[in-house]
Design a protein around this motif. Structure first.
Motif, PDB file in Angstrom:
ATOM      1  N   LYS A  29       0.831  -1.196   0.000  1.00 45.23           N
ATOM      2  CA  LYS A  29       0.000   0.000   0.000  1.00 45.23           C
ATOM      3  C   LYS A  29       0.871   1.253   0.000  1.00 45.23           C
ATOM      4  N   VAL A  30       1.937   1.253   0.796  1.00 48.39           N
ATOM      5  CA  VAL A  30       2.864   2.388   0.806  1.00 48.39           C
ATOM      6  C   VAL A  30       3.469   2.561  -0.588  1.00 48.39           C
ATOM      7  N   ASN A  31       3.816   1.462  -1.220  1.00 54.61           N
ATOM      8  CA  ASN A  31       4.366   1.511  -2.579  1.00 54.61           C
ATOM      9  C   ASN A  31       3.368   2.134  -3.559  1.00 54.61           C
ATOM     10  N   HIS A  32       2.106   1.796  -3.437  1.00 57.49           N
ATOM     11  CA  HIS A  32       1.067   2.408  -4.283  1.00 57.49           C
ATOM     12  C   HIS A  32       1.017   3.915  -4.075  1.00 57.49           C
ATOM     13  N   TRP A  33       1.140   4.351  -2.817  1.00 54.52           N
ATOM     14  CA  TRP A  33       1.152   5.787  -2.542  1.00 54.52           C
ATOM     15  C   TRP A  33       2.332   6.457  -3.229  1.00 54.52           C
ATOM     16  N   LEU A  34       3.488   5.819  -3.128  1.00 53.69           N
ATOM     17  CA  LEU A  34       4.698   6.404  -3.705  1.00 53.69           C
ATOM     18  C   LEU A  34       4.615   6.492  -5.222  1.00 53.69           C
ATOM     19  N   ARG A  35       3.986   5.498  -5.837  1.00 52.67           N
ATOM     20  CA  ARG A  35       3.834   5.496  -7.303  1.00 52.67           C
ATOM     21  C   ARG A  35       2.593   6.246  -7.754  1.00 52.67           C
ATOM     22  N   ARG A  36       1.796   6.697  -6.791  1.00 54.08           N
ATOM     23  CA  ARG A  36       0.557   7.440  -7.057  1.00 54.08           C
ATOM     24  C   ARG A  36      -0.468   6.608  -7.840  1.00 54.08           C
ATOM     25  N   THR A  37      -0.520   5.321  -7.536  1.00 57.28           N
ATOM     26  CA  THR A  37      -1.535   4.469  -8.145  1.00 57.28           C
ATOM     27  C   THR A  37      -2.690   4.219  -7.164  1.00 57.28           C
ATOM     28  N   ARG A  38      -2.545   4.739  -5.957  1.00 56.17           N
ATOM     29  CA  ARG A  38      -3.593   4.626  -4.946  1.00 56.17           C
ATOM     30  C   ARG A  38      -3.537   5.873  -4.072  1.00 56.17           C
ATOM     31  N   ARG A  39      -4.684   6.443  -3.798  1.00 51.68           N
ATOM     32  CA  ARG A  39      -4.730   7.663  -2.996  1.00 51.68           C
ATOM     33  C   ARG A  39      -4.562   7.362  -1.505  1.00 51.68           C
ATOM     34  N   VAL A  40      -3.973   8.317  -0.823  1.00 51.96           N
ATOM     35  CA  VAL A  40      -3.846   8.254   0.630  1.00 51.96           C
ATOM     36  C   VAL A  40      -5.139   8.821   1.212  1.00 51.96           C
ATOM     37  N   SER A  41      -5.754   8.088   2.141  1.00 50.15           N
ATOM     38  CA  SER A  41      -6.986   8.594   2.762  1.00 50.15           C
ATOM     39  C   SER A  41      -6.646   9.785   3.650  1.00 50.15           C
ATOM     40  N   LEU A  42      -7.646  10.586   3.961  1.00 50.79           N
ATOM     41  CA  LEU A  42      -7.432  11.735   4.835  1.00 50.79           C
ATOM     42  C   LEU A  42      -6.905  11.288   6.189  1.00 50.79           C
ATOM     43  N   GLU A  43      -7.485  10.237   6.744  1.00 50.50           N
ATOM     44  CA  GLU A  43      -7.037   9.717   8.044  1.00 50.50           C
ATOM     45  C   GLU A  43      -5.560   9.318   7.985  1.00 50.50           C
ATOM     46  N   GLU A  44      -5.176   8.620   6.909  1.00 49.03           N
ATOM     47  CA  GLU A  44      -3.778   8.210   6.756  1.00 49.03           C
ATOM     48  C   GLU A  44      -2.871   9.420   6.556  1.00 49.03           C
ATOM     49  N   ALA A  45      -3.333  10.383   5.772  1.00 47.91           N
ATOM     50  CA  ALA A  45      -2.534  11.584   5.514  1.00 47.91           C
ATOM     51  C   ALA A  45      -2.277  12.364   6.805  1.00 47.91           C
ATOM     52  N   LEU A  46      -3.277  12.455   7.648  1.00 47.96           N
ATOM     53  CA  LEU A  46      -3.105  13.159   8.922  1.00 47.96           C
ATOM     54  C   LEU A  46      -2.132  12.416   9.832  1.00 47.96           C
ATOM     55  N   GLN A  47      -2.199  11.091   9.830  1.00 45.81           N
ATOM     56  CA  GLN A  47      -1.243  10.295  10.607  1.00 45.81           C
ATOM     57  C   GLN A  47       0.178  10.475  10.070  1.00 45.81           C
ATOM     58  N   ILE A  48       0.312  10.490   8.758  1.00 43.93           N
ATOM     59  CA  ILE A  48       1.629  10.664   8.133  1.00 43.93           C
ATOM     60  C   ILE A  48       2.195  12.035   8.497  1.00 43.93           C
ATOM     61  N   GLU A  49       1.350  13.055   8.480  1.00 49.93           N
ATOM     62  CA  GLU A  49       1.809  14.389   8.861  1.00 49.93           C
ATOM     63  C   GLU A  49       2.326  14.383  10.299  1.00 49.93           C
ATOM     64  N   THR A  50       1.619  13.706  11.191  1.00 53.87           N
ATOM     65  CA  THR A  50       2.047  13.625  12.588  1.00 53.87           C
ATOM     66  C   THR A  50       3.344  12.836  12.720  1.00 53.87           C
ATOM     67  N   LEU A  51       3.416  11.691  12.052  1.00 59.35           N
ATOM     68  CA  LEU A  51       4.614  10.849  12.125  1.00 59.35           C
ATOM     69  C   LEU A  51       5.858  11.547  11.599  1.00 59.35           C
ATOM     70  N   THR A  52       5.673  12.382  10.591  1.00 61.83           N
ATOM     71  CA  THR A  52       6.814  13.074   9.985  1.00 61.83           C
ATOM     72  C   THR A  52       7.022  14.459  10.597  1.00 61.83           C
ATOM     73  N   LYS A  53       6.307  14.746  11.676  1.00 59.45           N
ATOM     74  CA  LYS A  53       6.401  16.041  12.369  1.00 59.45           C
ATOM     75  C   LYS A  53       6.146  17.208  11.420  1.00 59.45           C
ATOM     76  N   GLY A  54       5.183  17.017  10.518  1.00 59.87           N
ATOM     77  CA  GLY A  54       4.769  18.075   9.609  1.00 59.87           C
ATOM     78  C   GLY A  54       5.611  18.240   8.364  1.00 59.87           C
ATOM     79  N   VAL A  55       6.620  17.402   8.204  1.00 61.95           N
ATOM     80  CA  VAL A  55       7.483  17.504   7.024  1.00 61.95           C
ATOM     81  C   VAL A  55       6.727  17.084   5.766  1.00 61.95           C
ATOM     82  N   VAL A  56       5.915  16.039   5.877  1.00 64.52           N
ATOM     83  CA  VAL A  56       5.065  15.590   4.763  1.00 64.52           C
ATOM     84  C   VAL A  56       3.634  15.963   5.132  1.00 64.52           C
TER      85      VAL A  56
END
Length: 75
Positions: A29-56
């Protein structure tokens, strides 16, 4: 910063990053995000922002760097 660049810079594998999310996601699933063949959900995007301390940000996950730069340049 794009997620791909973040993972590379911090030497984090797709498997390890996927396990940091709640619920965990597969490396595939992460690979799909990186290749842009699958969208990141809002919930996942917010978690990613937190995990990366706002960098992503959710905006970068949704639009991609080139589109974001173009939008900013045209503003």
């Amino acid at each position: 910063m794009q997620l791909r660049d973040y993972l590379k810079t911090h030497h984090i594998t797709m498997v390890a990053f996927g396990q940091l999310l709640s619920p965990p996601v597969s490396a595939g699933k992460v690979n799909h995000w990186l290749r842009r063949t699958r969208r990141v959900s809002l919930e996942e995007a917010l978690q990613i922002e937190t995990l990366t301390k706002g960098v992503v940000t959710p905006r970068e996950l949704a639009w991609g760097k080139s589109q974001l730069e173009e939008e900013t340049a045209n503003a």
